[in-house]
Design an enzyme around this catalytic site. Structure first.
Site, mmCIF file in Angstrom:
data_model
loop_
_atom_site.group_PDB
_atom_site.id
_atom_site.type_symbol
_atom_site.label_atom_id
_atom_site.label_comp_id
_atom_site.label_asym_id
_atom_site.label_seq_id
_atom_site.Cartn_x
_atom_site.Cartn_y
_atom_site.Cartn_z
ATOM 1 N NE ARG A 1 14.858 -21.959 -3.094
ATOM 2 C CZ ARG A 1 15.732 -22.917 -3.408
ATOM 3 N NH1 ARG A 1 16.997 -22.617 -3.551
ATOM 4 N NH2 ARG A 1 15.333 -24.151 -3.548
ATOM 5 C CE LYS B 1 -1.057 -5.169 -2.019
ATOM 6 N NZ LYS B 1 -2.471 -4.769 -2.066
ATOM 7 C CD GLU C 1 -5.054 3.377 -8.293
ATOM 8 O OE1 GLU C 1 -5.074 3.652 -7.078
ATOM 9 O OE2 GLU C 1 -5.413 2.269 -8.746
ATOM 10 C CD GLU D 1 -4.106 -5.101 1.194
ATOM 11 O OE1 GLU D 1 -3.322 -4.781 0.283
ATOM 12 O OE2 GLU D 1 -5.302 -5.360 1.015
ATOM 13 N NE ARG E 1 0.339 -2.456 0.028
ATOM 14 C CZ ARG E 1 1.493 -2.733 -0.568
ATOM 15 N NH1 ARG E 1 2.501 -3.178 0.154
ATOM 16 N NH2 ARG E 1 1.645 -2.561 -1.864
ATOM 17 C CG HIS F 1 -9.199 -0.534 -5.417
ATOM 18 N ND1 HIS F 1 -8.997 0.813 -5.173
ATOM 19 C CD2 HIS F 1 -8.177 -0.907 -6.244
ATOM 20 C CE1 HIS F 1 -7.905 1.211 -5.809
ATOM 21 N NE2 HIS F 1 -7.396 0.196 -6.464
ATOM 22 C CG HIS G 1 -11.396 -5.136 -7.599
ATOM 23 N ND1 HIS G 1 -10.827 -5.379 -6.371
ATOM 24 C CD2 HIS G 1 -10.434 -4.518 -8.336
ATOM 25 C CE1 HIS G 1 -9.578 -4.944 -6.364
ATOM 26 N NE2 HIS G 1 -9.325 -4.400 -7.541
ATOM 27 C CG HIS H 1 -7.244 -0.584 -11.964
ATOM 28 N ND1 HIS H 1 -8.036 -1.423 -11.198
ATOM 29 C CD2 HIS H 1 -6.443 0.073 -11.080
ATOM 30 C CE1 HIS H 1 -7.724 -1.290 -9.922
ATOM 31 N NE2 HIS H 1 -6.758 -0.377 -9.824
HETATM 32 N N1 GLY Z 1 -2.424 -0.949 -5.062
HETATM 33 C C1 GLY Z 1 -2.688 -1.208 -3.705
HETATM 34 C C2 GLY Z 1 -1.484 -1.588 -2.916
HETATM 35 O O1 GLY Z 1 -0.373 -1.506 -3.397
HETATM 36 O O2 GLY Z 1 -1.644 -1.984 -1.799
#
Ligand code: GLY
Length: 370
Positions: free
Chosen positions: A122, A144, A186, A238, A242, A249, A253, A267
């Protein structure tokens, strides 16, 4: 020379150290997080062959025992089977809740190992040691984590912040030029979305950084991490701001899906093309002057990067096919596409108010560019 960026997230706050020689300093920097002198390291074959011995030797010479797992390199590793592999291995190694797991590699390793850490017992703490430019400026920061499934990329995952990030810019010297520039996609995104002065600095200095100027590399990574940290501190999960990090993107994508997530388009290359297209779309919608997309394109061209659909090798779907792929994007809400557009360099915002015909025209012109 090292710099530090603090990510102020209350009881989940952490520091990002940026600079050279950080593998050697890893024992000192990690020591305060250890309840016992033992860490588990997960890496991939490429990074493992180049740098694992250095990290293991540094840690063991300071009395920190290590155990390590090396996974296949590449996006396909971000899958259920490897997640099971990592979590079973960590349990076999008797990694406990109070222990530290180290994700040592690029974005694939960071996302997979971060997710394994999020769900193991956990939640165990983990340290990110990102080795690619893309991971140093984006994926290792912000929490993330996740894996891909047959339904798409990053659809299974969790927000799980690392306790420490060590971005050793000395390791970037082993990247291929193509991988470095993909990561640069990026970096330039941060200037474009929120800091026109940074973009201007990049116009003058990014080529020196690409050629190996360490001071310029550290400054580029630091400013990128600062901007990401500021946004993540405002909106960790987000719900709003964010999403600005997704500049370029929506286009990216669709292009990645169209090219089968293969090395036809990395990417970060897709992000750069996507940023150029997002600025073109912004100009055509009257949000900014035509000079802005021209300046974006000129800089990406100067860096030797892909800018137009014609720069991507092989066949692509037509504009309607790409629009359909965009319709499968995670950011679709109530059937409407979401774009990050800009009122100028450094002034991005999110909108769903975009006419499909204008997007189609932008794609068609990019497919006929040259
Ligand atoms: N790569 C986008 C983010 O971390 O929100």
């Amino acid at each position: 020379m090292t710099e530090t960026v603090h990510v102020g997230l209350g009881d989940r706050a952490y520091d990002i150290h940026i600079g050279t020689g950080l593998l050697d300093r890893a024992p000192d920097l990690i020591a305060s997080f250890l309840k016992r002198p033992r860490v588990a390291i997960v890496t991939d074959e490429n990074v493992g062959a180049l740098h694992l011995d250095a990290l293991v030797n540094a840690l063991e010479s300071q009395g920190i025992a290590t155990t390590s797992l090396t996974l296949p390199a590449g996006e396909a590793t971000k899958c259920w089977a490897e997640l099971t592999h990592v979590t079973d291995w960590l349990l076999d190694e008797k990694i406990e809740r109070r222990d530290i797991v180290i994700a040592f590699g690029g974005g694939v390793i960071g996302d997979l190992v971060g997710f394994a850490a999020a769900i193991l017992r956990r939640g165990v703490r983990f340290v990110q040691i990102p080795t690619s430019l893309l991971a140093q400026v984006d994926s290792s920061v912000g929490g993330k984590t996740g894996i891909n499934t047959r339904h798409g990329k990053n659809l299974i995952g969790a927000f799980h912040q690392p306790v420490l990030v060590l971005a050793d810019t000395g390791l970037l010297g082993t990247l291929t030029k193509r991988d470095y520039l993909a990561g640069y996609g990026e970096v330039v995104k941060y200037g474009l979305l929120g800091d026109s002065e940074f973009f201007q600095w990049l116009e003058g200095n990014a080529s020196h950084a690409a050629e190996g100027d360490m001071e310029a590399r550290i400054r580029a990574v630091k400013r990128s991490c600062e901007m990401k940290a500021e946004i993540v501190m405002r909106d960790e999960t987000e719900q709003g701001d964010r999403a600005l990090l997704n500049l370029g993107h929506t286009f990216c994508h669709a292009l990645e899906a169209a090219t089968g997530y293969s090395d036809r388009l990395l990417h970060g290359e897709g992000v750069a093309v996507g940023c150029a297209l997002a600025f073109e779309l912004s100009a055509r919608m009257g949000l900014c002057s035509q000079e802005e997309p021209s300046r974006v394109r000129a800089h990406l061209r100067d860096m030797g990067m892909k800018v137009d659909l014609t720069d991507i090798a092989g066949e692509l779907p037509d504009a309607d096919g790409l629009l359909d792929l965009m319709g499968q994007d995670k950011k679709v809400q109530d059937g409407k596409l979401t774009f990050i557009l800009a009122r100028g360099i450094g002034q991005a915002f999110t909108t769903s108010d975009v006419d499909r015909d204008v997007v189609r025209a932008v794609l068609q012109d990019s497919a006929n560019a040259g």
